[in-house]
Design a protein around this motif. Structure first.
Motif, mmCIF file in Angstrom:
data_model
loop_
_atom_site.group_PDB
_atom_site.id
_atom_site.type_symbol
_atom_site.label_atom_id
_atom_site.label_comp_id
_atom_site.label_asym_id
_atom_site.label_seq_id
_atom_site.Cartn_x
_atom_site.Cartn_y
_atom_site.Cartn_z
ATOM 1 N N ARG A 58 88.410 36.097 91.543
ATOM 2 C CA ARG A 58 88.333 34.634 91.426
ATOM 3 C C ARG A 58 86.945 34.134 91.832
ATOM 4 O O ARG A 58 86.336 33.321 91.135
ATOM 5 N N LYS A 59 86.419 34.660 92.933
ATOM 6 C CA LYS A 59 85.082 34.266 93.391
ATOM 7 C C LYS A 59 84.008 34.710 92.397
ATOM 8 O O LYS A 59 83.077 33.961 92.099
ATOM 9 N N GLU A 60 84.153 35.924 91.883
ATOM 10 C CA GLU A 60 83.172 36.436 90.915
ATOM 11 C C GLU A 60 83.182 35.585 89.637
ATOM 12 O O GLU A 60 82.128 35.242 89.094
ATOM 13 N N TYR A 61 84.371 35.236 89.168
ATOM 14 C CA TYR A 61 84.479 34.431 87.954
ATOM 15 C C TYR A 61 83.902 33.017 88.183
ATOM 16 O O TYR A 61 83.218 32.481 87.323
ATOM 17 N N SER A 62 84.152 32.459 89.356
ATOM 18 C CA SER A 62 83.565 31.148 89.689
ATOM 19 C C SER A 62 82.046 31.214 89.650
ATOM 20 O O SER A 62 81.394 30.334 89.080
ATOM 21 N N ARG A 63 81.484 32.246 90.265
ATOM 22 C CA ARG A 63 80.016 32.400 90.265
ATOM 23 C C ARG A 63 79.486 32.523 88.832
ATOM 24 O O ARG A 63 78.493 31.890 88.482
ATOM 25 N N LEU A 64 80.143 33.348 88.038
ATOM 26 C CA LEU A 64 79.729 33.543 86.659
ATOM 27 C C LEU A 64 79.765 32.219 85.894
ATOM 28 O O LEU A 64 78.806 31.862 85.210
ATOM 29 N N LYS A 65 80.842 31.479 86.012
ATOM 30 C CA LYS A 65 80.984 30.224 85.280
ATOM 31 C C LYS A 65 79.929 29.208 85.712
ATOM 32 O O LYS A 65 79.353 28.509 84.863
ATOM 33 N N LYS A 66 79.671 29.121 86.999
ATOM 34 C CA LYS A 66 78.645 28.178 87.488
ATOM 35 C C LYS A 66 77.272 28.552 86.948
ATOM 36 O O LYS A 66 76.502 27.686 86.517
ATOM 37 N N GLN A 67 76.953 29.845 86.966
ATOM 38 C CA GLN A 67 75.656 30.299 86.461
ATOM 39 C C GLN A 67 75.525 30.033 84.966
ATOM 40 O O GLN A 67 74.497 29.542 84.503
ATOM 41 N N LEU A 68 76.568 30.345 84.217
ATOM 42 C CA LEU A 68 76.531 30.119 82.774
ATOM 43 C C LEU A 68 76.441 28.633 82.439
ATOM 44 O O LEU A 68 75.786 28.245 81.470
ATOM 45 N N ALA A 69 77.079 27.793 83.247
ATOM 46 C CA ALA A 69 77.018 26.343 83.016
ATOM 47 C C ALA A 69 75.596 25.822 83.212
ATOM 48 O O ALA A 69 75.190 24.853 82.565
ATOM 49 N N ILE A 70 74.843 26.475 84.077
ATOM 50 C CA ILE A 70 73.433 26.098 84.265
ATOM 51 C C ILE A 70 72.605 26.611 83.083
ATOM 52 O O ILE A 70 71.825 25.874 82.482
ATOM 53 N N GLU A 71 72.785 27.886 82.751
ATOM 54 C CA GLU A 71 71.999 28.504 81.672
ATOM 55 C C GLU A 71 72.285 27.901 80.298
ATOM 56 O O GLU A 71 71.392 27.786 79.463
ATOM 57 N N TYR A 72 73.541 27.550 80.066
ATOM 58 C CA TYR A 72 73.957 27.095 78.731
ATOM 59 C C TYR A 72 74.550 25.679 78.804
ATOM 60 O O TYR A 72 75.558 25.386 78.173
ATOM 61 N N ARG A 73 73.926 24.824 79.534
ATOM 62 C CA ARG A 73 74.422 23.466 79.779
ATOM 63 C C ARG A 73 74.735 22.708 78.492
ATOM 64 O O ARG A 73 75.676 21.917 78.447
ATOM 65 N N TYR A 74 73.969 22.930 77.445
ATOM 66 C CA TYR A 74 74.171 22.208 76.185
ATOM 67 C C TYR A 74 74.599 23.147 75.059
ATOM 68 O O TYR A 74 74.387 22.857 73.887
ATOM 69 N N ASP A 75 75.195 24.277 75.416
ATOM 70 C CA ASP A 75 75.567 25.280 74.420
ATOM 71 C C ASP A 75 76.920 25.896 74.787
ATOM 72 O O ASP A 75 76.997 26.990 75.351
ATOM 73 N N ILE A 76 77.999 25.180 74.449
ATOM 74 C CA ILE A 76 79.343 25.623 74.820
ATOM 75 C C ILE A 76 79.693 26.968 74.193
ATOM 76 O O ILE A 76 80.405 27.775 74.793
ATOM 77 N N ASP A 77 79.186 27.242 72.991
ATOM 78 C CA ASP A 77 79.514 28.513 72.340
ATOM 79 C C ASP A 77 78.987 29.700 73.140
ATOM 80 O O ASP A 77 79.708 30.675 73.378
ATOM 81 N N ASN A 78 77.731 29.635 73.562
ATOM 82 C CA ASN A 78 77.183 30.720 74.375
ATOM 83 C C ASN A 78 77.843 30.776 75.743
ATOM 84 O O ASN A 78 78.087 31.867 76.267
ATOM 85 N N TYR A 79 78.131 29.630 76.326
ATOM 86 C CA TYR A 79 78.841 29.602 77.607
ATOM 87 C C TYR A 79 80.142 30.394 77.485
ATOM 88 O O TYR A 79 80.440 31.255 78.322
#
Length: 177
Positions: free
Chosen positions: A134-155
Motif C-alpha cells: 500500500r505504501k509503495e503504491y502510494s509513493r508510485l502514484k504520487k510520483q507519477l502524478a508529478i511526472e505526468y500531471r497533464y497526461d492521464i494515459d501515461n499516468y
C-alpha cells in the motif's frame, strides 16, 4: 463519471470516501437493486490509507450478462449513458449525462465471474491487507502524478507493472507454475 481527466491529482486518503461510496451505492440500489448481486467499492479510494485520485470506482456485480439489457434500460431512465466495455473485458461502463450531486465516480457493471471484477477485488484486497504494498503504491502514484500531471494515459500506463505484479501474486498465482 468517466471523462477525460485534465490534471492528474493524487490526494492523501480521505475518510469521507467511504461515506461517499455508500451514498452512491444506495442511489444505485434504488435504481437497479432488484437486478444485481451486490455493489462493491473498488479502486484506490476503497483502500484505507492509500493515496488516490478523488474519484470513487464502483463495481455493480451481476449474476450474468443476461440482466445487462434491463440494467442498461433502467440506468438510461435515470440519466446514465452506456459506454460499452471501453476495451476492458468483463466490465461495462456507464456515465451520467448530468451532475447528480455525488462525488465524482466511475460506474462499472460486471458479471460476478468477470475478469475486470475479479481483478479489481484481488488488487483491492491485497492492498488492504499489505501495508508495505500500500505504501509503495502510494509513493508510485504520487510520483507519477508529478511526472505526468497533464497526461492521464501515461499516468495509468506506468502503474501497469505494479498492478500486474500484484495480480500475479494473487489472482493468477496458479497460472505461473
Amino acid at each position: 463519471m468517466p471523462e477525460s481527466t485534465k490534471v492528474v491529482e493524487v490526494l492523501p486518503y480521505d475518510d469521507n470516501w467511504k461515506q461517499e461510496f455508500e451514498k452512491i451505492r444506495d442511489m444505485l440500489k434504488s435504481y437497479i437493486g432488484d437486478l444485481i448481486v451486490r455493489i462493491e467499492h473498488v479502486g484506490s479510494t476503497s483502500v484505507e490509507g492509500l493515496s488516490a485520485k478523488p474519484i470513487i470506482d464502483v463495481d455493480v456485480v451481476i449474476e450474468s450478462y443476461d440482466v445487462l439489457p434491463q440494467i442498461i434500460e433502467k440506468l438510461e431512465l435515470e440519466g446514465y449513458i452506456y459506454e460499452g466495455n471501453l476495451g476492458i473485458e468483463g466490465r461495462e461502463a456507464f456515465r451520467r449525462k448530468y451532475d447528480d450531486g455525488m462525488m465524482k465516480y466511475h460506474l462499472y457493471v460486471c458479471p460476478k465471474d468477470g475478469k475486470g471484477y475479479l481483478e479489481h477485488i484481488a488488487f483491492r484486497d491485497y492492498l488492504r491487507n499489505n501495508e508495505d504494498a500500500r505504501k509503495e503504491y502510494s509513493r508510485l502514484k504520487k510520483q507519477l502524478a508529478i511526472e505526468y500531471r497533464y497526461d492521464i494515459d501515461n499516468y495509468c500506463d506506468k502503474k501497469t507493472d505494479f498492478i500486474r505484479n500484484i495480480l500475479t501474486k494473487t489472482l493468477y498465482k496458479d497460472d505461473i507454475k
